[in-house]
Motif scaffolding. Structure first.
Motif, mmCIF file in Angstrom:
data_model
loop_
_atom_site.group_PDB
_atom_site.id
_atom_site.type_symbol
_atom_site.label_atom_id
_atom_site.label_comp_id
_atom_site.label_asym_id
_atom_site.label_seq_id
_atom_site.Cartn_x
_atom_site.Cartn_y
_atom_site.Cartn_z
ATOM 1 N N LEU A 211 31.241 46.384 39.582
ATOM 2 C CA LEU A 211 30.819 45.307 38.489
ATOM 3 C C LEU A 211 31.499 43.911 38.949
ATOM 4 N N LEU A 212 32.775 44.051 39.290
ATOM 5 C CA LEU A 212 33.456 42.655 39.428
ATOM 6 C C LEU A 212 32.583 41.995 40.607
ATOM 7 N N ALA A 213 32.490 43.202 41.811
ATOM 8 C CA ALA A 213 31.958 42.574 42.839
ATOM 9 C C ALA A 213 30.312 41.957 42.699
ATOM 10 N N HIS A 214 29.876 42.456 41.775
ATOM 11 C CA HIS A 214 28.588 42.122 41.297
ATOM 12 C C HIS A 214 28.629 40.701 40.578
ATOM 13 N N ASN A 215 29.370 40.598 39.649
ATOM 14 C CA ASN A 215 29.723 39.426 38.995
ATOM 15 C C ASN A 215 29.893 38.252 39.883
#
Ligand SMILES: Cc1cc2nc3c(=O)[nH]c(=O)nc-3n(C[C@H](O)[C@H](O)[C@H](O)COP(=O)(O)OP(=O)(O)OC[C@H]3O[C@@H](n4cnc5c(N)ncnc54)[C@H](O)[C@@H]3O)c2cc1C
Length: 381
Positions: free
Chosen positions: A299-303
């Motif tokens: 999720l962090l990489a997506h964000n």
């Protein structure tokens, strides 16, 4: 003209490495790490009792990660950040200073906990020395007291009993039962297994921790109890009391909550600072700070990428209870406790031949080169 964005990952532990892997190839990634590889904070019992085996799965030099080939890693200790100039500062082992500019900064410096999770700048030989000394200290003891009621305490008692069945192992914890943050169904199950292993359980014991003692070494003196019982003694006393301290001394205080953890929004951005993100044990996502074990790295990489592209960011949903492995791998395999109280079992063969090499090695890490960091020539990496 190239306008590739640059992400600096501060701290390459369990979460920082996963975030770097997921961002590499999409952005330029620089990782800054106090250790010369991933030295995981997980599975303390396994690490103490069978360090060579533990290291093969949990201490992985960065050059063994195929997906980190595109990531520049810097072996240095973070010392500060200039939020206006968008640069972080660090110091290398030779004393030289480093300044790294960023478009986005991911803070994943974790916490300090006991002797096994320290943020000190270490060489591979230092890491190997720590592993060996703690193991030898326990190996030489006929009796071991484990103080604490969380997963680190329980796995330590279980794994020490498993490896050295002749030792007397006593587990002392303050409540009527241990594992209070897990689903209530987890403890009876774990307690049964501890009995089978010969671990003696002592509920209702809250240790008196002397002023100034950081619970950061194995001791041998008597343990005194604030709950009124007579002191207890053993050849080795392991302090696994969850006395964690966030590794945030290098950050400005206004980014931190009252306990020193990084204040984040539900999308893992630091409150009021859209170019800063935090992940893992250092991030104040929820009371359990659960983003590490719930794989929020994806999720962090997506964000981070969504932030660069001006797309909507996703929200992290924290479970209400602790989950994951508690006892660690045993001859019968590995048991994972879910937040809803059920247990998922992997037989030992599946743990060693499927879970570690395929799910973790390929699924999480996207391919590892041969890993055996405790073989000789540790300093050459
Ligand atoms: C996939 C996964 C599964 C998990 N499963 C379980 C489970 O089953 N059971 C369980 O109990 N827990 C589990 N956990 C949780 C785990 O125990 C911790 O929550 C996790 O290790 C925390 O990772 P972290 O990256 O936040 O911290 P760390 O792994 O501690 O990484 C922080 C890194 O930052 C470095 N650092 C700190 N300060 C500095 C500085 N000033 N300069 C440079 N470097 C610095 C540290 O040395 C360290 O390398 C899991 C975690 C993950 C990722």
């Amino acid at each position: 003209m190239c306008d590739r964005k640059r992400v600096v990952i501060a701290g390459l532990g369990d979460c920082g490495v996963l975030a770097a892997i997921r961002l590499a190839g999409h952005t330029d990634v620089v990782g800054i790490s106090a250790k010369p590889g991933l030295v995981s904070g997980q599975e303390l019992g396994w690490r103490l009792s069978r360090p060579e085996e533990w290291a093969r799965a949990n201490w992985i030099p960065f050059d063994r990660f195929r997906a980190l080939d595109r990531v520049r890693t810097i072996h240095a200790s973070l010392t500060g950040v200039d939020l206006a100039a968008r640069a972080v500062f660090a110091r290398c082992t030779d004393g030289s200073a480093v300044a790294e500019p960023y478009d986005a900064l991911v803070i994943s410096t974790g916490v300090t906990n006991g002797f096994w999770r320290q943020p000190t700048l270490q060489s591979a030989a230092d890491v190997a020395g720590d592993l060996r000394r703690a193991h030898e200290r326990l190996a030489a003891a006929d009796s071991v007291i484990v103080v604490g009621g969380g997963a680190a305490a329980v796995t330590s008692a279980a794994q020490v009993a498993l490896t050295w069945p002749a030792k007397r192992i006593d587990l002392y914890f303050p409540g009527r039962q241990a594992l209070l943050r897990h689903h209530p169904r987890a403890w009876p199950h774990v307690a049964r297994r501890l009995h089978e292993l010969g671990v003696r359980l002592h509920p209702g014991h809250r240790a008196d921790i002397p002023d100034g003692f950081g619970c950061d070494r194995i001791t041998s003196g008597p343990v005194r109890w604030r709950t009124g019982q007579l002191p207890s003694s053993a050849d080795a006393v392991l302090w696994t009391v969850g006395k964690v301290r966030p590794n945030t001394g290098w950050l400005p205080p206004d980014l931190l909550d009252e306990h020193g953890f990084v204040r984040v929004e539900s999308d893992l951005r630091v409150a009021g600072r859209p170019e800063l993100f935090a992940l893992g044990d250092v991030a104040a996502t929820d009371p359990l700070r659960s983003s590490a074990r719930n794989r929020a790295d994806t999720l962090l990489a997506h964000n981070v990428r969504a932030q660069f592209a001006g797309r909507p960011l996703r929200t992290y949903h924290a479970p209400a209870r602790r989950c994951g492995s508690v006892l660690g791998v045993q001859p019968g395999g590995l048991e994972i406790y879910t937040p809803k109280g059920s247990t998922v079992r992997f037989p030992a063969w599946a743990f060693h031949r499927v879970l570690l090499p395929l799910v973790v090695g390929w699924g999480y890490y996207r391919g590892l080169r041969n890993n055996d960091p405790l073989t000789p020539a540790t300093d050459s990496r």
